[in-house]
Write a protein that holds these residues in place. Structure first.
Motif, mmCIF file in Angstrom:
data_model
loop_
_atom_site.group_PDB
_atom_site.id
_atom_site.type_symbol
_atom_site.label_atom_id
_atom_site.label_comp_id
_atom_site.label_asym_id
_atom_site.label_seq_id
_atom_site.Cartn_x
_atom_site.Cartn_y
_atom_site.Cartn_z
ATOM 1 N N LEU A 12 41.949 9.940 1.153
ATOM 2 C CA LEU A 12 40.974 10.828 0.541
ATOM 3 C C LEU A 12 39.580 10.592 1.119
ATOM 4 C CD1 LEU A 12 40.844 12.234 -2.893
ATOM 5 C CD2 LEU A 12 38.796 11.028 -2.166
ATOM 6 N N ALA A 15 39.528 12.092 4.516
ATOM 7 C CA ALA A 15 39.455 13.554 4.460
ATOM 8 C C ALA A 15 38.041 14.019 4.138
ATOM 9 C CB ALA A 15 40.430 14.083 3.410
ATOM 10 N N SER A 170 51.527 18.151 -8.037
ATOM 11 C CA SER A 170 50.124 18.454 -7.816
ATOM 12 C C SER A 170 49.314 17.733 -8.883
ATOM 13 C CB SER A 170 49.892 19.956 -7.925
ATOM 14 O OG SER A 170 48.520 20.233 -7.775
ATOM 15 N N THR A 172 48.524 14.555 -8.714
ATOM 16 C CA THR A 172 48.803 13.125 -8.787
ATOM 17 C C THR A 172 48.519 12.466 -7.444
ATOM 18 O OG1 THR A 172 51.128 13.377 -8.208
ATOM 19 C CG2 THR A 172 50.581 13.412 -10.539
ATOM 20 N N TYR A 210 52.368 11.968 3.231
ATOM 21 C CA TYR A 210 51.506 10.797 3.070
ATOM 22 C C TYR A 210 51.580 9.882 4.300
ATOM 23 C CZ TYR A 210 50.747 11.438 -2.032
ATOM 24 O OH TYR A 210 50.371 11.889 -3.275
ATOM 25 N N ALA A 317 42.061 15.909 -11.794
ATOM 26 C CA ALA A 317 42.062 16.711 -10.571
ATOM 27 C C ALA A 317 41.802 18.173 -10.881
ATOM 28 C CB ALA A 317 43.400 16.546 -9.857
ATOM 29 N N GLY A 318 41.799 18.953 -9.820
ATOM 30 C CA GLY A 318 41.542 20.379 -9.967
ATOM 31 C C GLY A 318 40.051 20.631 -10.131
ATOM 32 N N THR A 391 45.266 18.629 -14.359
ATOM 33 C CA THR A 391 44.603 19.654 -13.552
ATOM 34 C C THR A 391 43.764 20.540 -14.452
ATOM 35 O OG1 THR A 391 46.578 19.699 -12.177
ATOM 36 C CG2 THR A 391 44.957 21.419 -11.785
ATOM 37 N N PHE A 393 41.364 23.839 -15.125
ATOM 38 C CA PHE A 393 41.100 25.200 -14.649
ATOM 39 C C PHE A 393 39.906 25.766 -15.407
ATOM 40 C CE2 PHE A 393 45.506 24.456 -13.741
ATOM 41 C CZ PHE A 393 45.781 25.145 -12.574
ATOM 42 N N ALA B 80 49.055 24.167 -3.987
ATOM 43 C CA ALA B 80 49.564 23.782 -5.305
ATOM 44 C C ALA B 80 48.459 23.959 -6.357
ATOM 45 C CB ALA B 80 50.061 22.340 -5.272
ATOM 46 N N GLU B 81 48.809 23.683 -7.615
ATOM 47 C CA GLU B 81 47.941 24.023 -8.741
ATOM 48 C C GLU B 81 46.515 23.488 -8.616
ATOM 49 O OE1 GLU B 81 51.006 22.987 -8.953
ATOM 50 O OE2 GLU B 81 52.134 24.023 -10.513
ATOM 51 N N ALA B 82 46.384 22.197 -8.241
ATOM 52 C CA ALA B 82 45.045 21.612 -8.234
ATOM 53 C C ALA B 82 44.165 22.292 -7.187
ATOM 54 C CB ALA B 82 45.123 20.107 -7.981
ATOM 55 N N CYS B 83 44.745 22.638 -6.038
ATOM 56 C CA CYS B 83 43.966 23.340 -5.021
ATOM 57 C C CYS B 83 43.741 24.795 -5.435
ATOM 58 C CB CYS B 83 44.631 23.235 -3.650
ATOM 59 S SG CYS B 83 44.354 21.622 -2.860
ATOM 60 N N GLN B 84 44.703 25.379 -6.157
ATOM 61 C CA GLN B 84 44.486 26.724 -6.716
ATOM 62 C C GLN B 84 43.283 26.710 -7.656
ATOM 63 O OE1 GLN B 84 48.064 27.956 -8.733
ATOM 64 N NE2 GLN B 84 49.330 27.826 -6.898
ATOM 65 N N ALA B 85 43.211 25.655 -8.494
ATOM 66 C CA ALA B 85 42.109 25.566 -9.454
ATOM 67 C C ALA B 85 40.774 25.444 -8.733
ATOM 68 C CB ALA B 85 42.315 24.369 -10.377
ATOM 69 N N ARG B 86 40.818 24.969 -7.489
ATOM 70 C CA ARG B 86 39.589 24.810 -6.712
ATOM 71 C C ARG B 86 39.411 25.928 -5.689
ATOM 72 N NH1 ARG B 86 37.389 19.594 -7.572
ATOM 73 N NH2 ARG B 86 36.151 19.801 -5.693
ATOM 74 N N CYS B 112 50.907 19.973 -2.116
ATOM 75 C CA CYS B 112 50.216 18.746 -2.452
ATOM 76 C C CYS B 112 50.124 17.726 -1.323
ATOM 77 C CB CYS B 112 50.813 18.071 -3.682
ATOM 78 S SG CYS B 112 49.592 16.969 -4.395
ATOM 79 N N LEU B 113 48.894 17.359 -1.034
ATOM 80 C CA LEU B 113 48.603 16.302 -0.069
ATOM 81 C C LEU B 113 48.059 15.060 -0.781
ATOM 82 C CD1 LEU B 113 46.929 18.571 2.647
ATOM 83 C CD2 LEU B 113 49.191 17.534 2.775
ATOM 84 N N GLY B 114 48.033 15.115 -2.115
ATOM 85 C CA GLY B 114 47.589 13.947 -2.877
ATOM 86 C C GLY B 114 46.089 13.717 -2.834
ATOM 87 N N LEU B 115 45.323 14.775 -2.589
ATOM 88 C CA LEU B 115 43.854 14.671 -2.566
ATOM 89 C C LEU B 115 43.293 15.656 -3.592
ATOM 90 C CD1 LEU B 115 43.626 15.006 1.328
ATOM 91 C CD2 LEU B 115 43.807 12.875 0.055
ATOM 92 N N CYS B 116 43.937 15.708 -4.758
ATOM 93 C CA CYS B 116 43.816 16.835 -5.676
ATOM 94 C C CYS B 116 42.462 16.947 -6.369
ATOM 95 C CB CYS B 116 44.909 16.737 -6.717
ATOM 96 S SG CYS B 116 46.480 16.329 -5.978
ATOM 97 N N SER B 117 41.624 15.917 -6.239
ATOM 98 C CA SER B 117 40.319 15.963 -6.895
ATOM 99 C C SER B 117 39.236 16.483 -5.959
ATOM 100 C CB SER B 117 39.953 14.555 -7.368
ATOM 101 O OG SER B 117 40.243 13.628 -6.331
ATOM 102 N N VAL B 118 39.576 16.696 -4.679
ATOM 103 C CA VAL B 118 38.559 17.119 -3.710
ATOM 104 C C VAL B 118 39.025 18.320 -2.884
ATOM 105 C CG1 VAL B 118 37.365 14.905 -3.511
ATOM 106 C CG2 VAL B 118 39.372 15.347 -2.083
ATOM 107 N N ALA B 130 39.296 17.647 3.502
ATOM 108 C CA ALA B 130 39.091 17.985 2.098
ATOM 109 C C ALA B 130 37.863 18.872 1.939
ATOM 110 C CB ALA B 130 38.921 16.703 1.282
#
Lengths: 509, 145
Positions: A12, A15, A170, A172, A210, A317-318, A391, A393, B80-86, B112-118, B130
């Protein structure tokens, strides 16, 4: 004197551009140490100099940081409210140690759990894990001690430890953070499990999305090999199938087969990998064990809520302002997490829905924010904790579209073994499309045939279609072999229940 | 150029039970040749004492293996959902038509790439990206074309 700057090197941080920031600090004459991530993701890349944090940094910010004039200074990291509010057991080393340094690991209490297990022996080790109340962190919440006892009791010369690191949900990323930030912790947990049940070999099955976790784990396994011998660990890479996070499908994949779900029984604890007794545990379950062994089951069991003992690494997240890893005792409410810890949405708009537990978890409106994080409380509300991904929204979300996506995701990722999941998911997408378009469904050619005595003579109205969707969800929930088909109804039905207006204008009219 | 037989031989005797090496072999073949073709399936089936149908079944099951080569560079985009939300869906819709068509660069959906908060997030090779916005995503696609 050279200034030491600590920066994360997990996926992360990379990235978000951590390597460029590290290079800028190096060019400014600093010593750069790459450590694990603190888990405050909105601040990544986050630099630490003498305990003081700076983030989110770009290479151009380095000069101001060095001059002491940076506007991105956040003060002492340990005192940051996001960190100070947590109770970090599994993530005690997060942000503090170099992931592949055996010295750092040993200096921060590493291997104490394994040494305890070696001293007290098999029976007492299992007793400790059972007494701690530790439950499977992958989602099912099955007591870890009972699983281990079953494998220990099973007869046979060959037993396996399999670590499920196919973290496909998603929202996690806790497994990834353990593997990239504290890989020896997972290795120690697996070694303790091996000792407890008498296994000689372990596998870590990591998803192919990963690559950084795979590289870190491969390096860590080599470094730690002498410390855990005669137990051996092999790293295996998945191949892009979400369903392989289901334990029996994961076992088939490890055996070189299609990742299809197996019917249970037999339980993997009795007949698992290659038909041998096998412990299949999630990364977080195994990573919780060293702390329990080192500090005692009583101390772990003293934390928590109801029958959910210990801590849970929750992942925010999200569309959330302060996203990241928040490890805390069970019992915290969804509202506290989203509003207080997470700070509401990143977009600044009101929160409309929160999905807990990944793609198979229910959607919660703010009216359910009182729900405490607790396996039983969530189950009672037709919801699940899953792997504790949250997540968020904002009010721009179309919940009808999210319900459709849940069915579509199930259709894409279904292994095809059982009918409710394989066919039900596709029919679910079609049904939701028809409900949303308001078209209803006319009598088709076959239904109109004279010999179809029991077929309806009139077309289906939208109310009929909604009843049919609920019926389909019921069938998937109780008729599917695994959680993919079985839990897909949670996001669908929760969206339908709480946001019917998103399924077409005159719904229920 | 590596041979399929060499890859199979490199994995021989690694797993303590039969069949366990099939996925690692397929990963290596996919990495070396960009696909797992008929010839490779034949050689792997022979090497592991499996039927071609069994190997084909495994190749076709997993998203990571492809039966025919695809010369296009790949950008994996999480939807996925978290990236949709963003806001990932809006980014995709705003891409230039040429990029959306995927003629030169394949934009592959991953969950999902596991970077769901960014998010929104993408991966090119092993490099992760990201906090994508429209220009950043377009630049990533353009850099591959």
């Amino acid at each position: 004197m050279t200034i030491t700057v600590r920066l994360s090197d997990d996926a992360l941080a990379l990235a978000c551009g951590a390597n460029a920031v590290a290079a800028a600090f190096a060019a400014a004459g600093c010593e750069v140490e790459r450590v694990s991530s603190w888990g405050m993701h909105w601040l990544e890349p986050l630099a630490e100099i003498d305990g003081q944090g700076f983030g989110p940094l770009e290479p151009g910010d380095v000069a101001a940081v060095m001059a002491g004039t940076s506007a991105k200074a956040i003060g002492p990291i340990e005192d940051h409210p996001f960190i100070a509010r947590q109770q970090r057991l599994t993530f005690a080393r997060a942000g503090k140690t170099r992931p592949l340094s055996l010295d750092d690991y040993a200096a921060t209490g590493g291997w104490a759990g394994l040494d305890t297990a070696r001293t007290i022996g098999t029976t007492a080790t299992i007793a400790q894990v059972t007494a701690s109340g530790l439950r499977g962190r992958g989602g099912a919440g099955f007591p870890a001690g009972i699983k281990w006892q079953t494998v220990a009791n099973a007869s046979g010369p060959v037993k396996y430890i399999v670590c499920n690191a196919d973290e496909g949900d998603s929202a996690t990323f806790a497994d990834r953070m353990v593997m990239e930030g504290d890989p020896f912790l997972l290795i120690e947990g697996m070694a303790i499990a091996a000792l407890a049940v008498g296994a000689g070999k372990g596998y870590v099955y990591i998803r192919s999305e990963y690559p950084h976790a795979v590289a870190k784990m491969q390096a860590a396994v080599k470094l730690a090999a002498p410390r855990i011998a005669p137990f051996e660990i092999e790293i295996r890479v998945g191949a892009g199938a979400y369903v392989c996070g289901e334990e029996t499908s994961l076992l088939n994949s490890l055996e070189g087969k299609r990742g299809e779900v197996r019917a249970k029984p037999p339980l993997p604890a009795i007949e698992g990998l290659f038909g041998r007794p096998t412990v299949v545990n999630n990364v977080l379950t195994l990573a919780a064990v060293p702390w329990i062994m080192a500090h005692g089951a009583d101390r772990y069991a003293a934390i928590g809520h109801g029958r959910s003992r210990g801590t849970m690494p929750i992942q925010l997240a999200g569309n959330v302002r302060h996203g990241g890893l928040f490890e805390t005792a069970f019992g915290i409410t969804v509202g506290e997490l989203v509003e207080d810890v997470g700070g509401g949405t990143a977009s600044g708009r009101p929160v409309r829905a929160v999905q807990v537990g990944g793609p198979l978890g229910a959607y919660h409106p703010p009216s359910e924010f009182h729900l405490p994080f607790d396996y039983e409380a969530f189950a009672g509300a037709d919801a699940l904790i899953g792997h504790a991904g949250v997540t968020v929204f904002d009010d721009g979300v179309d919940m009808g579209a999210q319900a459709r996506f849940a069915m579509q995701f199930c259709a894409v990722e279904s292994c095809g073994k059982c009918t409710p999941c394989r066919i039900g998911s596709t029919r679910g997408v079609e049904l939701i499309d028809r409900i949303r378009s308001g078209a209803g469904r006319a009598v088709d050619g076959v239904e109109a045939l004279p010999q179809m005595h029991n077929a309806p003579r009139a077309g289906r109205s939208r109310a009929d279609e909604i009843a049919l969707l609920e019926d389909l969800c019921e069938t998937m929930k109780f008729g599917s072999l695994c959680a993919l088909g079985g839990f897909t109804p949670y996001p669908v039905l929760s969206a339908l229940k709480h946001w019917p207006e998103d399924f077409g204008g005159d719904f229920g009219g | 150029m590596e041979r399929v037989e060499d890859i199979i031989a490199a994995h021989a005797g690694r797993a303590d039970e039969p069949g366990g090496t099939l996925l690692p072999i397929l990963h290596d073949v996919q990495a070396a040749f960009g696909h797992v073709g008929e010839d490779a399936i034949r050689a792997i089936a022979h090497g592991l004492n499996l039927s071609r149908a069994e190997v084909h079944g495994v190749v076709s099951f997993y998203h990571d293996f492809r039966a025919v080569p695809d010369p296009r560079p790949v950008l994996k985009l999480c939807r996925a959902e978290a990236c949709q939300a963003r806001g990932v869906e809006a980014l995709v819709a705003a891409l230039p038509q040429q990029a959306q068509d995927g003629g030169r660069v394949k934009i592959e959906t991953v969950y999902c790439l596991g970077l769901c908060s960014v998010g929104p997030n993408a991966m090119v090779g092993d490099a992760v990206h990201a906090r994508l916005d429209g220009p950043k995503l377009a630049a990533l696609v353009e850099a591959l074309a």
